[in-house]
Write an enzyme that holds these catalytic residues in place. Structure first.
Site, PDB file in Angstrom:
ATOM      1  N   HIS A 176       4.971   6.294  -4.294  1.00 28.54           N
ATOM      2  CA  HIS A 176       4.930   7.360  -5.301  1.00 28.54           C
ATOM      3  C   HIS A 176       3.624   8.148  -5.114  1.00 28.54           C
ATOM      4  CE1 HIS A 176       5.981   8.874  -9.417  1.00 28.54           C
ATOM      5  NE2 HIS A 176       4.663   8.891  -9.596  1.00 28.54           N
ATOM      6  N   GLY A 188      -1.171  12.664 -16.064  1.00 31.14           N
ATOM      7  CA  GLY A 188      -2.473  13.214 -15.703  1.00 31.14           C
ATOM      8  C   GLY A 188      -3.460  12.183 -15.194  1.00 31.14           C
ATOM      9  N   PHE A 189      -3.310  10.944 -15.631  1.00 31.54           N
ATOM     10  CA  PHE A 189      -4.290   9.920 -15.254  1.00 31.54           C
ATOM     11  C   PHE A 189      -3.619   8.568 -15.059  1.00 31.54           C
ATOM     12  CE2 PHE A 189      -6.334  13.145 -17.780  1.00 31.54           C
ATOM     13  CZ  PHE A 189      -7.453  13.459 -17.024  1.00 31.54           C
ATOM     14  N   GLY A 190      -4.217   7.771 -14.202  1.00 35.92           N
ATOM     15  CA  GLY A 190      -3.798   6.379 -14.087  1.00 35.92           C
ATOM     16  C   GLY A 190      -4.499   5.550 -15.152  1.00 35.92           C
ATOM     17  N   GLY A 199       0.716   2.011 -10.646  1.00 30.44           N
ATOM     18  CA  GLY A 199      -0.500   2.375  -9.935  1.00 30.44           C
ATOM     19  C   GLY A 199      -1.522   1.273 -10.011  1.00 30.44           C
ATOM     20  N   SER A 200      -2.234   1.210 -11.167  1.00 33.50           N
ATOM     21  CA  SER A 200      -3.330   0.247 -11.281  1.00 33.50           C
ATOM     22  C   SER A 200      -2.860  -1.201 -11.298  1.00 33.50           C
ATOM     23  CB  SER A 200      -4.161   0.556 -12.528  1.00 33.50           C
ATOM     24  OG  SER A 200      -3.339   0.765 -13.638  1.00 33.50           O
ATOM     25  N   MET A 220       8.380   9.504 -18.478  1.00 35.05           N
ATOM     26  CA  MET A 220       6.933   9.231 -18.504  1.00 35.05           C
ATOM     27  C   MET A 220       6.651   8.298 -19.685  1.00 35.05           C
ATOM     28  SD  MET A 220       5.559  10.711 -15.921  1.00 35.05           S
ATOM     29  CE  MET A 220       3.914  10.109 -16.346  1.00 35.05           C
ATOM     30  N   ASP A 223       1.359  11.179  -6.540  1.00 37.29           N
ATOM     31  CA  ASP A 223       1.130  11.990  -7.741  1.00 37.29           C
ATOM     32  C   ASP A 223       0.339  13.248  -7.401  1.00 37.29           C
ATOM     33  OD1 ASP A 223       2.264  10.489  -9.986  1.00 37.29           O
ATOM     34  OD2 ASP A 223       0.841   8.940  -9.386  1.00 37.29           O
ATOM     35  N   MET A 260       3.208  17.214 -10.738  1.00 37.74           N
ATOM     36  CA  MET A 260       2.696  17.543 -12.081  1.00 37.74           C
ATOM     37  C   MET A 260       1.928  18.852 -11.952  1.00 37.74           C
ATOM     38  SD  MET A 260       1.603  13.677 -13.103  1.00 37.74           S
ATOM     39  CE  MET A 260       1.582  13.200 -11.389  1.00 37.74           C
ATOM     40  N   MET A 303      -1.272  16.721  -8.761  1.00 33.73           N
ATOM     41  CA  MET A 303      -1.732  17.344 -10.017  1.00 33.73           C
ATOM     42  C   MET A 303      -2.530  18.601  -9.704  1.00 33.73           C
ATOM     43  SD  MET A 303      -3.109  13.920 -11.891  1.00 33.73           S
ATOM     44  CE  MET A 303      -2.098  12.440 -11.984  1.00 33.73           C
ATOM     45  N   ASP A 344       7.166   5.599 -15.565  1.00 34.97           N
ATOM     46  CA  ASP A 344       5.879   5.868 -14.915  1.00 34.97           C
ATOM     47  C   ASP A 344       4.776   5.922 -15.963  1.00 34.97           C
ATOM     48  OD1 ASP A 344       3.825   6.723 -13.297  1.00 34.97           O
ATOM     49  OD2 ASP A 344       4.698   8.689 -12.845  1.00 34.97           O
ATOM     50  N   HIS A 366       5.732  13.261  -6.943  1.00 28.67           N
ATOM     51  CA  HIS A 366       5.786  13.570  -8.380  1.00 28.67           C
ATOM     52  C   HIS A 366       4.903  14.787  -8.614  1.00 28.67           C
ATOM     53  CE1 HIS A 366       4.856  12.019 -12.751  1.00 28.67           C
ATOM     54  NE2 HIS A 366       5.513  13.164 -12.743  1.00 28.67           N
ATOM     55  N   GLY A 371       1.350   3.037 -17.201  1.00 20.36           N
ATOM     56  CA  GLY A 371       1.054   1.824 -17.958  1.00 20.36           C
ATOM     57  C   GLY A 371       1.988   0.663 -17.665  1.00 20.36           C
ATOM     58  N   SER A 426       2.169   3.583  -6.950  1.00 24.39           N
ATOM     59  CA  SER A 426       1.572   4.922  -7.006  1.00 24.39           C
ATOM     60  C   SER A 426       0.200   4.883  -6.358  1.00 24.39           C
ATOM     61  CB  SER A 426       1.433   5.374  -8.460  1.00 24.39           C
ATOM     62  OG  SER A 426       0.481   6.410  -8.534  1.00 24.39           O
TER      63      SER A 426
END
Ligand code: DX5
Ligand code: ZN
Length: 223
Positions: free
Chosen positions: A36, A145-147, A200-201, A140, A38, A71, A40, A178, A69, A180, A11
């Site tokens: 991916h 909303g956040f990484g 992502g992270s 999810m 994201d 959102m 928003m 998706d 994705h 964590g 992501s």
């Protein structure tokens, strides 16, 4: 049952936007299966991210499928724009959509792959009727909303229920998770039945190269 290799979908929300093209190219060289993206809107989720221009720019630097994705509220309003920019597939939320079936049909009419995403508080049961029309389901594993959020372990039984539903109703439909996802949580999600991991992270961070991060994720799945 999860069959075949597990797919990785980095992501770009966690990427360094000053070096976005390079980071995506590095992910591609390291064997990413799709990218991916994201999107928003600050309403559906309490954060803003990116629009179709990013997809258009990425389309020039990678051959990987660009998974979008959404959102956002009213995703139908933006499908054409993203499709023209180069999105290959869409993930739209069940929540906040009064007719997700119509949205899915619009995605398919554009010749794109369609997936429905559900938030942590939403039951996998809502997927049952729409599943025959889907190429992808997204569970999810954080509130969107956040990484950089912590994986919600309460979603594991739901991943397993979605796996049962897919095996019974639409074998071949992807089961993606998706939020964590890292070397500790990826094996849990895969054991529960996921076959596509958004990360992502865990892929884009200051500690290691994109290639090393992806290698670490894959290695964690091999035990
Ligand atoms: C969260 C997004 C995710 C996010 C995941 O709302 O949908 O795709 O980028 O980031 P990590 O992997 O850092 O949890
Ligand atoms: Zn996402």
């Amino acid at each position: 049952m999860t069959t075949g290799p597990i797919k990785l979908a980095p992501s770009i929300l966690a990427a360094d936007f000053a070096r976005l093209g390079d980071q995506v190219a590095e992910a591609e060289r390291a064997g990413a299966d799709r990218i991916h993206v994201d999107v928003m809107d600050g309403h559906f989720v309490p954060n803003l991210s990116m629009g179709a221009e990013i997809v258009q720019s990425l389309r020039r630097v990678t051959r990987l499928p660009l998974e979008t994705h959404l959102m956002i509220f009213n995703p139908d309003l933006f499908l054409d724009e993203f499709a023209q920019a180069g999105s290959d597939s869409f993930l739209v939320h069940w929540e906040g959509n009064t007719d997700v079936s119509r949205t899915v049909q619009r995605i398919k009419a554009l010749g794109k792959s369609a997936g429905v995403a559900i938030n942590p508080a939403t039951s996998a049961a809502v997927l049952e009727e729409i599943l025959p029309d889907l190429d992808q389901v997204l569970i999810m594993t954080v509130n969107p909303g956040f990484g950089h959020q912590h994986f919600l372990h309460t979603t594991l039984p739901k991943i397993a229920r979605a796996r049962e539903l897919i095996d019974r109703t639409k074998p071949g439909c992807g089961l993606e998770v998706d939020g964590g996802i890292d070397a500790t949580t990826a094996p849990l999600a895969v054991d529960a039945g996921a076959d596509v991991l958004v990360a992502g992270s865990a892929v884009f961070n200051d500690r290691e190269s994109v290639a090393a991060a992806m290698q670490r994720l894959r290695a964690a799945l091999e035990h």
